[in-house]
Design a protein around this motif. Sequence first.
Motif, PDB file in Angstrom:
ATOM      1  N   GLN A 224       0.827  -1.208   0.000  1.00 34.15           N
ATOM      2  CA  GLN A 224       0.000   0.000   0.000  1.00 34.15           C
ATOM      3  C   GLN A 224       0.863   1.260   0.000  1.00 34.15           C
ATOM      4  N   LEU A 225       1.966   1.245   0.728  1.00 36.09           N
ATOM      5  CA  LEU A 225       2.888   2.391   0.712  1.00 36.09           C
ATOM      6  C   LEU A 225       3.460   2.593  -0.687  1.00 36.09           C
ATOM      7  N   GLN A 226       3.808   1.500  -1.341  1.00 36.55           N
ATOM      8  CA  GLN A 226       4.378   1.585  -2.685  1.00 36.55           C
ATOM      9  C   GLN A 226       3.357   2.149  -3.676  1.00 36.55           C
ATOM     10  N   LEU A 227       2.105   1.742  -3.542  1.00 33.73           N
ATOM     11  CA  LEU A 227       1.069   2.233  -4.448  1.00 33.73           C
ATOM     12  C   LEU A 227       0.758   3.708  -4.190  1.00 33.73           C
ATOM     13  N   CYS A 228       0.794   4.134  -2.936  1.00 35.78           N
ATOM     14  CA  CYS A 228       0.605   5.553  -2.629  1.00 35.78           C
ATOM     15  C   CYS A 228       1.728   6.384  -3.237  1.00 35.78           C
ATOM     16  N   GLN A 229       2.950   5.875  -3.145  1.00 35.52           N
ATOM     17  CA  GLN A 229       4.082   6.569  -3.752  1.00 35.52           C
ATOM     18  C   GLN A 229       3.922   6.635  -5.268  1.00 35.52           C
ATOM     19  N   ALA A 230       3.413   5.550  -5.864  1.00 39.62           N
ATOM     20  CA  ALA A 230       3.202   5.526  -7.317  1.00 39.62           C
ATOM     21  C   ALA A 230       2.155   6.552  -7.739  1.00 39.62           C
ATOM     22  N   ARG A 231       1.082   6.664  -6.998  1.00 40.08           N
ATOM     23  CA  ARG A 231       0.052   7.665  -7.312  1.00 40.08           C
ATOM     24  C   ARG A 231       0.635   9.071  -7.291  1.00 40.08           C
ATOM     25  N   HIS A 232       1.445   9.320  -6.274  1.00 40.28           N
ATOM     26  CA  HIS A 232       2.052  10.648  -6.149  1.00 40.28           C
ATOM     27  C   HIS A 232       3.016  10.930  -7.304  1.00 40.28           C
ATOM     28  N   LEU A 233       3.847   9.960  -7.652  1.00 39.86           N
ATOM     29  CA  LEU A 233       4.819  10.151  -8.731  1.00 39.86           C
ATOM     30  C   LEU A 233       4.133  10.322 -10.082  1.00 39.86           C
ATOM     31  N   SER A 257       1.422  -2.449 -13.471  1.00 44.57           N
ATOM     32  CA  SER A 257       0.185  -1.950 -14.078  1.00 44.57           C
ATOM     33  C   SER A 257      -1.021  -2.775 -13.642  1.00 44.57           C
ATOM     34  N   VAL A 258      -0.840  -4.100 -13.553  1.00 45.09           N
ATOM     35  CA  VAL A 258      -1.931  -4.974 -13.115  1.00 45.09           C
ATOM     36  C   VAL A 258      -2.332  -4.657 -11.676  1.00 45.09           C
ATOM     37  N   VAL A 259      -1.342  -4.549 -10.787  1.00 44.00           N
ATOM     38  CA  VAL A 259      -1.615  -4.269  -9.377  1.00 44.00           C
ATOM     39  C   VAL A 259      -2.229  -2.883  -9.204  1.00 44.00           C
ATOM     40  N   PHE A 260      -1.690  -1.889  -9.902  1.00 42.63           N
ATOM     41  CA  PHE A 260      -2.182  -0.514  -9.803  1.00 42.63           C
ATOM     42  C   PHE A 260      -3.633  -0.427 -10.284  1.00 42.63           C
ATOM     43  N   THR A 261      -3.939  -1.088 -11.395  1.00 40.39           N
ATOM     44  CA  THR A 261      -5.295  -1.071 -11.948  1.00 40.39           C
ATOM     45  C   THR A 261      -6.272  -1.762 -11.010  1.00 40.39           C
ATOM     46  N   ARG A 262      -5.850  -2.866 -10.431  1.00 44.87           N
ATOM     47  CA  ARG A 262      -6.708  -3.590  -9.496  1.00 44.87           C
ATOM     48  C   ARG A 262      -7.015  -2.741  -8.265  1.00 44.87           C
ATOM     49  N   GLU A 263      -6.050  -1.948  -7.828  1.00 48.24           N
ATOM     50  CA  GLU A 263      -6.217  -1.138  -6.619  1.00 48.24           C
ATOM     51  C   GLU A 263      -7.046   0.124  -6.873  1.00 48.24           C
ATOM     52  N   THR A 264      -6.820   0.784  -7.999  1.00 46.47           N
ATOM     53  CA  THR A 264      -7.432   2.097  -8.247  1.00 46.47           C
ATOM     54  C   THR A 264      -8.586   2.079  -9.236  1.00 46.47           C
ATOM     55  N   GLY A 265      -8.690   1.005 -10.022  1.00 52.72           N
ATOM     56  CA  GLY A 265      -9.719   0.970 -11.060  1.00 52.72           C
ATOM     57  C   GLY A 265      -9.312   1.683 -12.328  1.00 52.72           C
ATOM     58  N   MET A 266      -8.058   2.156 -12.377  1.00 53.31           N
ATOM     59  CA  MET A 266      -7.521   2.831 -13.558  1.00 53.31           C
ATOM     60  C   MET A 266      -6.109   2.336 -13.836  1.00 53.31           C
ATOM     61  N   THR A 269      -1.530   4.971 -16.804  1.00 54.82           N
ATOM     62  CA  THR A 269      -1.677   6.013 -17.825  1.00 54.82           C
ATOM     63  C   THR A 269      -2.971   6.770 -17.633  1.00 54.82           C
ATOM     64  N   GLU A 270      -4.062   6.052 -17.360  1.00 55.87           N
ATOM     65  CA  GLU A 270      -5.354   6.707 -17.140  1.00 55.87           C
ATOM     66  C   GLU A 270      -5.324   7.580 -15.895  1.00 55.87           C
ATOM     67  N   TRP A 271      -4.640   7.108 -14.856  1.00 56.68           N
ATOM     68  CA  TRP A 271      -4.522   7.895 -13.618  1.00 56.68           C
ATOM     69  C   TRP A 271      -3.803   9.216 -13.883  1.00 56.68           C
ATOM     70  N   ARG A 272      -2.706   9.152 -14.613  1.00 60.49           N
ATOM     71  CA  ARG A 272      -1.949  10.366 -14.947  1.00 60.49           C
ATOM     72  C   ARG A 272      -2.781  11.287 -15.832  1.00 60.49           C
ATOM     73  N   GLN A 273      -3.458  10.720 -16.831  1.00 57.75           N
ATOM     74  CA  GLN A 273      -4.247  11.522 -17.764  1.00 57.75           C
ATOM     75  C   GLN A 273      -5.396  12.229 -17.064  1.00 57.75           C
ATOM     76  N   ARG A 274      -5.941  11.593 -16.036  1.00 58.32           N
ATOM     77  CA  ARG A 274      -7.050  12.182 -15.274  1.00 58.32           C
ATOM     78  C   ARG A 274      -6.667  13.530 -14.697  1.00 58.32           C
ATOM     79  N   PHE A 275      -5.468  13.627 -14.143  1.00 54.44           N
ATOM     80  CA  PHE A 275      -5.035  14.877 -13.537  1.00 54.44           C
ATOM     81  C   PHE A 275      -4.546  15.871 -14.585  1.00 54.44           C
TER      82      PHE A 275
END
Length: 296
Positions: A224-233, A257-266, A269-275
């Motif tokens: 979870q810490l790693q995924l939070c860091q990934a969202r921020h980066l 990408s698989v783990v990130f998508t499973r956690e966030t639903g995006m 690339t989609e997460w970055r594009q959203r912002f």
Amino acid sequence: MTLILAREDYFPSPSMPVAVADRSPQPSFPPHSHQFSEIVMVWRGNGLHVLNDRPWRVTCGDLFYIKDQDCHSYDSVNDLVLDNILYCPDRFKLGLNWSQLLPLNDSKQPAHWRLTTRGMALARGVIKQLEQESRKSDLLSLQLTEALFLQLALILRRHRYAAEGQQRLPEGEQLDLLMATIQANPGHQLDLAGFCQQNKLSERALKQLFRQQTGMTIGHYVRQLQLCQARHLLRSRDCLISEVAARCGFDDSNYFSVVFTRETGMTPTEWRQRFMNAARAGTEKQRPALAGRPLS
């Protein structure tokens, strides 16, 4: 539009400088700011705390200083128990330099800290007294409330440590040592057996203690810490997805990408594009106003 919490809804009188809001448990709560500052102390459970658009996976011992202009929210909570100590610096009467104890207007000081087990025990007793006195409105209670808040601020100052830094902690506090090790290197694989052997700890007992205090396994917390860091980066840095994956402890960018998508639903690339789209939309809104200004 961000929700703004008003002073009159949380303080018993216009003179009271401090109030305590017990969140047991803390539910999910939308983005909001306050007409006051607050100290957030997490006692148990876990959840996602988003402060000024940066996500933090929080659990027991996490400590935040929230200023009135900050915006934060809670999501994905799991038996998250915390205390909010609300305060209005303009109501303080003691002739103290509070900026030495609290990050009032200092943007360079980190908002996120960790509190040692000893510090949590000391703070808990003071907060109970603070909660009782802050409900009253007589002059003596006003003075005692501010004195108790000073005591709490001093305890936090002495027993806190930087969440992302490396520093020596008192021996014997197993959870503190583990948390400091994990958060100092969130992008590295934790060698739990080696850590326990080095610090003469029982691996089984440490796993049980961690699960009891946080509601998570050690491995899940690290992920979870790693995924939070990934969202921020992904939001704050213009770097390749593979680079983000590597910096967050993932050897395989496809697996990341698989783990990130499973956690966030995006996807990442989609997460970055959203912002990026949100920032672009904000720029577009400003253009008509700028276009209508007369030239000087």
